[in-house]
Design a protein around this motif. Structure first.
Motif: not given
Length: 502
Positions: A106-107, A262, A264, A266
Protein backbone atom coordinates in the motif's frame (compact mmCIF):
# COMPACT_ATOMS: atom_id res chain seq x y z
CA UNK A 1 -31.04 15.00 41.78
CA UNK A 2 -30.95 18.29 39.91
CA UNK A 3 -33.08 18.27 36.82
CA UNK A 4 -31.46 19.81 33.75
CA UNK A 5 -34.01 18.72 31.14
CA UNK A 6 -35.96 21.89 30.25
CA UNK A 7 -39.65 22.54 29.95
CA UNK A 8 -41.40 22.33 26.62
CA UNK A 9 -41.64 25.60 24.76
CA UNK A 10 -44.81 27.63 24.93
CA UNK A 11 -46.81 27.80 21.72
CA UNK A 12 -45.83 30.75 19.52
CA UNK A 13 -42.95 31.60 21.86
CA UNK A 14 -40.30 33.85 20.26
CA UNK A 15 -36.72 32.60 20.37
CA UNK A 16 -33.55 33.92 18.81
CA UNK A 17 -32.52 30.65 17.16
CA UNK A 18 -34.47 27.48 16.41
CA UNK A 19 -32.29 24.49 15.53
CA UNK A 20 -33.58 21.50 13.57
CA UNK A 21 -31.45 18.46 14.36
CA UNK A 22 -30.20 17.03 17.65
CA UNK A 23 -26.93 15.48 16.49
CA UNK A 24 -23.50 16.75 17.43
CA UNK A 25 -23.62 19.84 15.20
CA UNK A 26 -27.01 20.98 16.45
CA UNK A 27 -26.05 20.23 20.06
CA UNK A 28 -22.77 22.12 19.76
CA UNK A 29 -24.45 25.17 18.25
CA UNK A 30 -27.17 25.13 20.93
CA UNK A 31 -24.59 25.09 23.71
CA UNK A 32 -22.49 27.86 22.20
CA UNK A 33 -25.45 30.08 21.32
CA UNK A 34 -27.12 29.70 24.72
CA UNK A 35 -23.86 30.57 26.46
CA UNK A 36 -23.68 33.77 24.41
CA UNK A 37 -26.99 34.92 25.79
CA UNK A 38 -29.25 33.89 22.92
CA UNK A 39 -32.59 32.21 23.49
CA UNK A 40 -32.46 28.82 21.76
CA UNK A 41 -34.84 25.99 20.93
CA UNK A 42 -33.72 22.66 19.45
CA UNK A 43 -35.99 19.97 18.05
CA UNK A 44 -34.99 16.48 16.96
CA UNK A 45 -37.33 14.02 15.26
CA UNK A 46 -35.80 11.01 17.04
CA UNK A 47 -33.64 10.53 20.09
CA UNK A 48 -30.90 13.06 20.67
CA UNK A 49 -27.78 11.82 18.91
CA UNK A 50 -29.78 8.86 17.63
CA UNK A 51 -28.55 9.06 14.03
CA UNK A 52 -25.06 9.52 12.67
CA UNK A 53 -23.71 11.04 15.88
CA UNK A 54 -24.02 7.79 17.84
CA UNK A 55 -22.84 5.54 15.00
CA UNK A 56 -19.39 6.94 14.35
CA UNK A 57 -16.02 5.26 14.77
CA UNK A 58 -15.94 6.95 18.20
CA UNK A 59 -12.69 8.81 17.62
CA UNK A 60 -11.62 12.39 18.12
CA UNK A 61 -8.82 12.51 15.58
CA UNK A 62 -7.11 14.68 13.03
CA UNK A 63 -7.72 12.26 10.18
CA UNK A 64 -4.28 10.92 9.30
CA UNK A 65 -5.40 9.59 5.93
CA UNK A 66 -6.86 12.97 4.88
CA UNK A 67 -3.28 14.24 4.51
CA UNK A 68 -2.89 12.29 1.27
CA UNK A 69 -5.88 14.21 -0.11
CA UNK A 70 -4.12 17.49 0.80
CA UNK A 71 -6.76 18.42 3.39
CA UNK A 72 -4.13 20.23 5.45
CA UNK A 73 -6.41 22.96 6.81
CA UNK A 74 -9.02 20.44 7.92
CA UNK A 75 -6.41 18.17 9.55
CA UNK A 76 -4.81 21.10 11.35
CA UNK A 77 -8.16 22.32 12.66
CA UNK A 78 -9.06 18.79 13.79
CA UNK A 79 -5.72 18.26 15.54
CA UNK A 80 -6.12 21.52 17.45
CA UNK A 81 -9.66 20.57 18.40
CA UNK A 82 -8.52 17.11 19.51
CA UNK A 83 -6.65 18.63 22.44
CA UNK A 84 -9.33 21.23 23.18
CA UNK A 85 -11.94 18.48 23.47
CA UNK A 86 -9.66 16.19 25.47
CA UNK A 87 -9.21 18.94 28.05
CA UNK A 88 -12.93 19.71 28.13
CA UNK A 89 -14.25 16.19 28.72
CA UNK A 90 -11.55 13.81 30.01
CA UNK A 91 -14.22 11.48 31.38
CA UNK A 92 -15.62 10.63 27.93
CA UNK A 93 -12.54 11.43 25.81
CA UNK A 94 -9.16 9.85 26.45
CA UNK A 95 -5.86 9.25 24.63
CA UNK A 96 -5.29 6.11 22.61
CA UNK A 97 -2.18 4.82 20.84
CA UNK A 98 -2.63 3.41 17.34
CA UNK A 99 -0.31 0.83 15.81
CA UNK A 100 0.00 0.95 12.03
CA UNK A 101 1.65 -2.23 10.69
CA UNK A 102 3.56 -1.37 7.53
CA UNK A 103 2.33 -3.06 4.38
CA UNK A 104 4.66 -2.22 1.46
CA UNK A 105 1.91 -3.12 -1.03
CA UNK A 106 0.00 0.00 0.00
CA UNK A 107 1.74 3.18 1.16
CA UNK A 108 5.56 3.28 1.23
CA UNK A 109 7.28 3.69 4.59
CA UNK A 110 8.72 7.11 3.70
CA UNK A 111 5.22 8.41 2.96
CA UNK A 112 3.90 7.16 6.31
CA UNK A 113 6.86 8.68 8.17
CA UNK A 114 6.28 12.01 6.44
CA UNK A 115 2.57 11.88 7.18
CA UNK A 116 3.20 11.13 10.86
CA UNK A 117 5.72 13.97 11.09
CA UNK A 118 3.08 16.37 9.77
CA UNK A 119 0.48 14.82 12.06
CA UNK A 120 2.71 15.41 15.08
CA UNK A 121 3.37 19.06 14.23
CA UNK A 122 0.44 20.54 12.29
CA UNK A 123 -1.79 21.06 15.30
CA UNK A 124 0.64 22.21 17.98
CA UNK A 125 0.39 18.92 19.91
CA UNK A 126 0.92 19.42 23.66
CA UNK A 127 -0.94 16.73 25.60
CA UNK A 128 -0.35 13.61 23.51
CA UNK A 129 2.93 11.71 22.95
CA UNK A 130 4.52 11.81 19.46
CA UNK A 131 4.63 9.06 16.87
CA UNK A 132 7.46 6.53 16.71
CA UNK A 133 8.64 3.56 14.68
CA UNK A 134 8.15 0.00 15.93
CA UNK A 135 10.05 -3.22 15.41
CA UNK A 136 7.04 -5.53 15.45
CA UNK A 137 9.22 -8.64 15.74
CA UNK A 138 10.15 -7.60 19.28
CA UNK A 139 7.60 -4.98 20.41
CA UNK A 140 4.66 -6.45 22.37
CA UNK A 141 2.28 -4.63 20.00
CA UNK A 142 3.45 -6.97 17.24
CA UNK A 143 2.58 -10.18 19.12
CA UNK A 144 -0.97 -10.59 17.73
CA UNK A 145 0.08 -9.76 14.15
CA UNK A 146 1.10 -12.17 11.43
CA UNK A 147 4.89 -12.64 11.18
CA UNK A 148 5.22 -10.97 7.77
CA UNK A 149 4.43 -7.63 9.38
CA UNK A 150 7.83 -6.87 10.84
CA UNK A 151 7.80 -3.09 10.87
CA UNK A 152 5.25 -0.58 12.04
CA UNK A 153 4.50 2.85 13.42
CA UNK A 154 2.65 4.14 16.46
CA UNK A 155 0.87 7.47 16.89
CA UNK A 156 -1.68 9.17 19.14
CA UNK A 157 -5.33 10.08 18.76
CA UNK A 158 -8.32 10.05 21.13
CA UNK A 159 -11.33 7.91 21.86
CA UNK A 160 -14.74 9.50 22.46
CA UNK A 161 -18.12 8.29 23.65
CA UNK A 162 -19.89 9.97 20.74
CA UNK A 163 -23.48 9.72 21.98
CA UNK A 164 -22.53 11.14 25.38
CA UNK A 165 -20.70 14.02 23.72
CA UNK A 166 -24.01 15.05 22.15
CA UNK A 167 -25.88 14.77 25.43
CA UNK A 168 -23.32 16.71 27.46
CA UNK A 169 -23.46 19.60 25.01
CA UNK A 170 -27.24 19.65 25.38
CA UNK A 171 -27.10 19.37 29.18
CA UNK A 172 -24.93 22.48 29.18
CA UNK A 173 -27.21 24.19 26.66
CA UNK A 174 -30.23 23.43 28.84
CA UNK A 175 -28.47 24.87 31.89
CA UNK A 176 -28.25 28.10 29.90
CA UNK A 177 -31.94 28.08 29.04
CA UNK A 178 -32.15 26.11 25.79
CA UNK A 179 -35.47 24.38 25.17
CA UNK A 180 -34.64 20.82 24.05
CA UNK A 181 -37.40 18.85 22.33
CA UNK A 182 -36.46 15.27 21.43
CA UNK A 183 -38.83 13.19 19.32
CA UNK A 184 -40.30 16.36 17.90
CA UNK A 185 -40.39 16.57 14.12
CA UNK A 186 -40.12 19.84 12.19
CA UNK A 187 -43.19 19.87 9.95
CA UNK A 188 -42.91 23.21 8.16
CA UNK A 189 -41.27 26.59 8.49
CA UNK A 190 -42.55 29.76 6.88
CA UNK A 191 -41.49 33.39 7.02
CA UNK A 192 -44.00 35.48 8.93
CA UNK A 193 -42.88 39.09 9.07
CA UNK A 194 -39.59 39.38 10.93
CA UNK A 195 -39.41 35.76 12.11
CA UNK A 196 -39.62 32.16 11.02
CA UNK A 197 -42.73 30.33 12.16
CA UNK A 198 -41.70 26.74 12.82
CA UNK A 199 -44.39 24.11 13.25
CA UNK A 200 -43.35 20.95 15.10
CA UNK A 201 -45.07 17.72 16.02
CA UNK A 202 -44.21 15.56 19.02
CA UNK A 203 -44.44 11.79 19.05
CA UNK A 204 -47.70 12.15 20.97
CA UNK A 205 -49.20 13.86 17.91
CA UNK A 206 -49.35 17.29 19.52
CA UNK A 207 -48.40 20.26 17.35
CA UNK A 208 -46.39 23.18 18.67
CA UNK A 209 -45.39 26.44 16.97
CA UNK A 210 -42.39 28.60 17.77
CA UNK A 211 -41.28 31.87 16.22
CA UNK A 212 -37.55 32.31 15.63
CA UNK A 213 -35.39 35.18 14.46
CA UNK A 214 -33.06 32.65 12.80
CA UNK A 215 -33.40 29.02 11.74
CA UNK A 216 -30.51 26.55 11.70
CA UNK A 217 -30.77 23.35 9.70
CA UNK A 218 -28.43 20.83 11.36
CA UNK A 219 -30.35 17.77 10.19
CA UNK A 220 -27.34 15.81 8.96
CA UNK A 221 -28.47 13.20 6.41
CA UNK A 222 -31.81 15.00 6.17
CA UNK A 223 -30.39 18.49 5.56
CA UNK A 224 -31.70 18.69 2.00
CA UNK A 225 -35.09 17.32 3.06
CA UNK A 226 -35.41 20.15 5.57
CA UNK A 227 -34.48 22.81 3.00
CA UNK A 228 -36.88 21.48 0.39
CA UNK A 229 -39.74 19.87 2.29
CA UNK A 230 -39.87 21.79 5.58
CA UNK A 231 -38.82 25.25 4.40
CA UNK A 232 -39.78 25.00 0.73
CA UNK A 233 -36.54 26.41 -0.72
CA UNK A 234 -33.97 25.15 -3.19
CA UNK A 235 -30.39 24.41 -2.18
CA UNK A 236 -27.28 25.01 -4.26
CA UNK A 237 -25.40 22.31 -2.31
CA UNK A 238 -25.71 18.55 -2.21
CA UNK A 239 -25.03 16.03 0.50
CA UNK A 240 -23.37 12.74 -0.36
CA UNK A 241 -24.36 9.70 1.66
CA UNK A 242 -21.56 7.34 2.67
CA UNK A 243 -22.32 4.31 4.78
CA UNK A 244 -19.94 3.37 7.56
CA UNK A 245 -20.47 0.03 9.29
CA UNK A 246 -18.80 -1.47 12.34
CA UNK A 247 -18.73 -4.83 14.07
CA UNK A 248 -18.09 -5.57 17.76
CA UNK A 249 -16.27 -8.75 18.82
CA UNK A 250 -14.52 -9.91 21.99
CA UNK A 251 -11.09 -8.24 22.27
CA UNK A 252 -8.51 -10.63 20.83
CA UNK A 253 -5.17 -9.04 21.77
CA UNK A 254 -3.38 -7.88 24.90
CA UNK A 255 -2.64 -4.27 25.68
CA UNK A 256 -4.48 -0.95 25.47
CA UNK A 257 -3.31 -0.13 21.93
CA UNK A 258 -5.55 0.11 18.89
CA UNK A 259 -4.59 -0.85 15.33
CA UNK A 260 -4.93 0.99 12.04
CA UNK A 261 -4.85 -1.43 9.10
CA UNK A 262 -4.24 -0.51 5.47
CA UNK A 263 -6.27 -2.56 3.02
CA UNK A 264 -5.49 -3.37 -0.59
CA UNK A 265 -8.16 -0.94 -1.84
CA UNK A 266 -6.34 1.93 -0.03
CA UNK A 267 -9.02 2.17 2.66
CA UNK A 268 -8.03 1.93 6.31
CA UNK A 269 -9.75 -0.03 9.08
CA UNK A 270 -9.59 0.79 12.78
CA UNK A 271 -9.44 -2.01 15.35
CA UNK A 272 -10.05 -0.35 18.70
CA UNK A 273 -10.48 -1.53 22.30
CA UNK A 274 -14.12 -1.06 23.25
CA UNK A 275 -15.92 -1.23 26.58
CA UNK A 276 -13.00 -2.91 28.36
CA UNK A 277 -13.11 -6.45 26.90
CA UNK A 278 -14.54 -5.87 23.42
CA UNK A 279 -13.19 -4.58 20.11
CA UNK A 280 -14.81 -2.15 17.69
CA UNK A 281 -13.85 -2.73 14.04
CA UNK A 282 -14.65 -0.44 11.11
CA UNK A 283 -15.49 1.43 9.02
CA UNK A 284 -16.49 0.46 5.50
CA UNK A 285 -17.02 3.81 3.68
CA UNK A 286 -19.29 2.78 0.80
CA UNK A 287 -21.79 4.85 -1.22
CA UNK A 288 -25.36 4.78 0.06
CA UNK A 289 -28.49 5.87 -1.76
CA UNK A 290 -31.28 4.56 0.46
CA UNK A 291 -33.21 6.23 3.26
CA UNK A 292 -30.94 7.21 6.11
CA UNK A 293 -33.44 5.67 8.54
CA UNK A 294 -32.99 2.24 6.91
CA UNK A 295 -29.20 1.97 6.98
CA UNK A 296 -27.90 -1.40 8.15
CA UNK A 297 -24.75 -3.47 7.81
CA UNK A 298 -24.88 -6.11 5.08
CA UNK A 299 -23.12 -9.47 4.63
CA UNK A 300 -20.62 -7.99 2.18
CA UNK A 301 -19.45 -5.43 4.71
CA UNK A 302 -19.08 -8.07 7.41
CA UNK A 303 -17.01 -10.22 5.05
CA UNK A 304 -14.90 -7.21 4.11
CA UNK A 305 -14.05 -6.31 7.71
CA UNK A 306 -13.31 -9.90 8.70
CA UNK A 307 -11.14 -10.29 5.59
CA UNK A 308 -8.95 -7.35 6.62
CA UNK A 309 -8.54 -8.90 10.07
CA UNK A 310 -7.51 -12.24 8.57
CA UNK A 311 -4.86 -10.51 6.52
CA UNK A 312 -3.17 -8.93 9.54
CA UNK A 313 -3.82 -11.02 12.67
CA UNK A 314 -2.58 -14.47 13.63
CA UNK A 315 -5.84 -15.47 15.33
CA UNK A 316 -8.58 -13.18 14.03
CA UNK A 317 -12.22 -13.42 15.12
CA UNK A 318 -14.79 -14.97 12.83
CA UNK A 319 -18.44 -14.22 12.14
CA UNK A 320 -19.66 -16.38 15.02
CA UNK A 321 -17.94 -14.07 17.51
CA UNK A 322 -19.73 -10.89 16.42
CA UNK A 323 -21.73 -9.65 19.40
CA UNK A 324 -23.04 -6.44 17.87
CA UNK A 325 -22.96 -4.47 14.62
CA UNK A 326 -24.16 -1.04 13.56
CA UNK A 327 -24.19 1.28 10.56
CA UNK A 328 -24.41 5.01 10.17
CA UNK A 329 -24.87 7.36 7.25
CA UNK A 330 -22.26 10.07 6.99
CA UNK A 331 -23.81 13.13 5.34
CA UNK A 332 -20.70 14.46 3.62
CA UNK A 333 -20.56 17.61 1.54
CA UNK A 334 -20.58 16.47 -2.09
CA UNK A 335 -17.31 17.64 -3.64
CA UNK A 336 -17.64 15.24 -6.60
CA UNK A 337 -14.80 12.98 -5.46
CA UNK A 338 -14.85 9.61 -7.24
CA UNK A 339 -13.75 7.60 -4.19
CA UNK A 340 -16.13 7.69 -1.18
CA UNK A 341 -13.11 7.57 1.16
CA UNK A 342 -11.75 10.70 -0.53
CA UNK A 343 -14.91 12.78 -0.09
CA UNK A 344 -14.04 15.78 2.06
CA UNK A 345 -14.90 15.67 5.76
CA UNK A 346 -14.96 19.47 5.77
CA UNK A 347 -18.17 21.42 6.23
CA UNK A 348 -19.97 24.07 4.21
CA UNK A 349 -22.64 26.57 5.26
CA UNK A 350 -25.47 27.76 3.08
CA UNK A 351 -27.35 30.88 4.17
CA UNK A 352 -30.73 31.93 2.83
CA UNK A 353 -31.91 35.40 3.78
CA UNK A 354 -30.64 38.92 3.28
CA UNK A 355 -29.78 41.63 5.81
CA UNK A 356 -33.43 42.47 6.37
CA UNK A 357 -34.79 38.91 6.27
CA UNK A 358 -34.58 36.23 8.99
CA UNK A 359 -31.83 33.78 7.96
CA UNK A 360 -31.86 30.04 7.37
CA UNK A 361 -28.41 28.52 7.86
CA UNK A 362 -27.94 24.94 6.62
CA UNK A 363 -24.93 22.77 7.42
CA UNK A 364 -23.49 20.35 4.88
CA UNK A 365 -20.83 17.87 6.01
CA UNK A 366 -18.58 18.03 9.03
CA UNK A 367 -17.07 15.51 11.44
CA UNK A 368 -17.43 14.94 15.13
CA UNK A 369 -13.94 16.22 15.97
CA UNK A 370 -14.57 19.70 14.57
CA UNK A 371 -18.13 20.19 15.80
CA UNK A 372 -17.16 22.88 18.33
CA UNK A 373 -15.35 24.98 15.74
CA UNK A 374 -18.25 24.43 13.35
CA UNK A 375 -20.57 25.85 16.01
CA UNK A 376 -18.38 28.92 16.46
CA UNK A 377 -18.24 29.54 12.74
CA UNK A 378 -21.98 29.00 12.29
CA UNK A 379 -22.69 31.67 14.88
CA UNK A 380 -20.14 33.95 13.29
CA UNK A 381 -22.13 33.65 10.06
CA UNK A 382 -25.21 34.78 11.99
CA UNK A 383 -23.42 37.72 13.63
CA UNK A 384 -24.99 40.30 11.26
CA UNK A 385 -28.42 39.35 12.61
CA UNK A 386 -27.26 39.21 16.26
CA UNK A 387 -24.64 41.96 16.52
CA UNK A 388 -24.80 42.13 20.32
CA UNK A 389 -24.32 38.44 21.07
CA UNK A 390 -21.36 37.62 23.30
CA UNK A 391 -18.03 36.28 22.08
CA UNK A 392 -17.10 32.63 21.55
CA UNK A 393 -16.56 30.97 24.93
CA UNK A 394 -16.49 27.15 24.68
CA UNK A 395 -12.77 26.59 23.95
CA UNK A 396 -11.65 26.83 27.56
CA UNK A 397 -14.74 25.55 29.35
CA UNK A 398 -15.28 21.93 30.42
CA UNK A 399 -18.37 20.07 29.41
CA UNK A 400 -20.66 18.95 32.27
CA UNK A 401 -18.75 16.52 34.47
CA UNK A 402 -15.44 17.35 32.80
CA UNK A 403 -14.07 19.53 35.61
CA UNK A 404 -11.88 16.75 36.98
CA UNK A 405 -8.45 18.02 35.99
CA UNK A 406 -6.02 16.19 33.76
CA UNK A 407 -5.65 13.01 35.84
CA UNK A 408 -8.71 10.81 35.40
CA UNK A 409 -7.20 7.98 37.46
CA UNK A 410 -6.73 10.34 40.42
CA UNK A 411 -10.37 11.36 40.10
CA UNK A 412 -11.48 7.71 40.29
CA UNK A 413 -9.37 7.21 43.41
CA UNK A 414 -10.98 10.25 45.02
CA UNK A 415 -14.51 9.14 44.04
CA UNK A 416 -13.84 5.66 45.43
CA UNK A 417 -12.78 7.23 48.74
CA UNK A 418 -16.07 9.13 48.86
CA UNK A 419 -18.07 5.95 48.18
CA UNK A 420 -15.93 3.21 49.77
CA UNK A 421 -18.73 0.67 50.07
CA UNK A 422 -19.69 0.70 46.41
CA UNK A 423 -17.93 -1.81 44.11
CA UNK A 424 -14.86 -0.20 42.52
CA UNK A 425 -16.05 -1.36 39.08
CA UNK A 426 -19.33 0.50 39.58
CA UNK A 427 -17.56 3.66 40.75
CA UNK A 428 -15.38 3.51 37.64
CA UNK A 429 -18.49 3.23 35.46
CA UNK A 430 -20.08 6.31 37.03
CA UNK A 431 -16.82 8.27 36.84
CA UNK A 432 -16.30 7.43 33.19
CA UNK A 433 -19.80 8.32 32.02
CA UNK A 434 -20.62 11.23 34.31
CA UNK A 435 -17.37 12.67 35.64
CA UNK A 436 -18.08 14.99 38.57
CA UNK A 437 -21.82 14.60 37.87
CA UNK A 438 -21.45 11.11 39.38
CA UNK A 439 -21.83 12.77 42.79
CA UNK A 440 -25.12 14.26 41.65
CA UNK A 441 -26.27 10.84 40.43
CA UNK A 442 -25.26 8.98 43.58
CA UNK A 443 -26.36 11.59 46.11
CA UNK A 444 -26.78 9.95 49.52
CA UNK A 445 -26.37 6.40 48.16
CA UNK A 446 -23.56 4.54 49.89
CA UNK A 447 -24.09 0.85 49.14
CA UNK A 448 -25.52 -1.04 46.17
CA UNK A 449 -28.81 -1.55 47.97
CA UNK A 450 -29.30 2.23 47.90
CA UNK A 451 -29.29 2.22 44.09
CA UNK A 452 -32.70 0.62 43.68
CA UNK A 453 -33.65 -2.18 41.34
CA UNK A 454 -30.78 -4.01 39.65
CA UNK A 455 -31.38 -4.54 35.94
CA UNK A 456 -28.19 -6.53 35.28
CA UNK A 457 -24.52 -5.75 34.82
CA UNK A 458 -23.75 -2.35 36.34
CA UNK A 459 -27.21 -0.92 35.66
CA UNK A 460 -29.36 0.17 38.60
CA UNK A 461 -32.61 2.06 38.96
CA UNK A 462 -30.91 5.16 40.35
CA UNK A 463 -28.92 5.63 37.15
CA UNK A 464 -32.04 5.09 35.03
CA UNK A 465 -33.84 7.80 37.00
CA UNK A 466 -30.91 10.17 36.56
CA UNK A 467 -30.93 9.59 32.80
CA UNK A 468 -34.67 10.16 32.61
CA UNK A 469 -34.61 13.33 34.70
CA UNK A 470 -31.45 15.00 33.38
CA UNK A 471 -30.67 13.53 29.94
CA UNK A 472 -34.03 13.14 28.18
CA UNK A 473 -33.92 9.33 28.13
CA UNK A 474 -37.33 7.86 27.51
CA UNK A 475 -37.23 4.61 25.52
CA UNK A 476 -35.17 1.50 26.25
CA UNK A 477 -32.61 2.22 23.53
CA UNK A 478 -32.03 5.72 24.90
CA UNK A 479 -30.90 4.20 28.20
CA UNK A 480 -29.20 1.01 27.03
CA UNK A 481 -27.55 1.88 23.73
CA UNK A 482 -26.83 5.62 23.63
CA UNK A 483 -26.68 7.22 27.11
CA UNK A 484 -24.86 4.08 28.23
CA UNK A 485 -23.68 0.81 26.69
CA UNK A 486 -25.38 -1.35 29.30
CA UNK A 487 -27.24 -3.10 26.49
CA UNK A 488 -24.04 -4.93 25.50
CA UNK A 489 -23.96 -6.59 28.93
CA UNK A 490 -27.61 -7.48 29.46
CA UNK A 491 -29.24 -10.70 28.38
CA UNK A 492 -32.28 -10.62 26.15
CA UNK A 493 -34.45 -11.35 29.18
CA UNK A 494 -32.86 -8.50 31.13
CA UNK A 495 -33.35 -6.06 28.26
CA UNK A 496 -36.99 -7.12 28.01
CA UNK A 497 -37.45 -6.67 31.75
CA UNK A 498 -36.00 -3.18 31.58
CA UNK A 499 -38.23 -2.34 28.60
CA UNK A 500 -41.22 -3.31 30.74
CA UNK A 501 -39.91 -1.12 33.56
CA UNK A 502 -39.63 2.05 31.50
Amino acid sequence: MTETAPHAGRDHELVDIAIIGGGINGAGIARDAAGRGLKVLLCEKGDLGGGTSSRSGKLVHGGLRYLEYYEFRLVREALIEREVLLASAPHIIWPMRFVLPHSPKQRPAWLIRAGLFLYDHLGGRKLLPPSRGLDLTHAPEGAPLRPEFRRGFEYSDCWVDDARLVILNLVDAARNGTIVLPRTRALRARLEGDAWQLEMQGDDGGVQIVRARALINAAGPWVQDVVQDVVGLNSSHNVRMVKGSHIVVPKFWSGAQAYLLQNEDQRVIFVNPYEKDLALIGTTDIPYDGRAEDVAIDDGEVAYLLGVLRRYFRVPPDQRQIVHAFSGVRPLYDDNAANPSAVTRDYVFEVHGGPEAPPLLSIFGGKITTYRRLAEQALQRLKPWFPTMAQAWTAGRPLPGGDIGSDFDAFIVQLAREYPDLPRKLVHHYARLYGTRARELLGPARVSADLGRHFGGDFYEREAAFLRETEWAKRPGDFLDRRTKHGLRLTTAQRDAFASFV
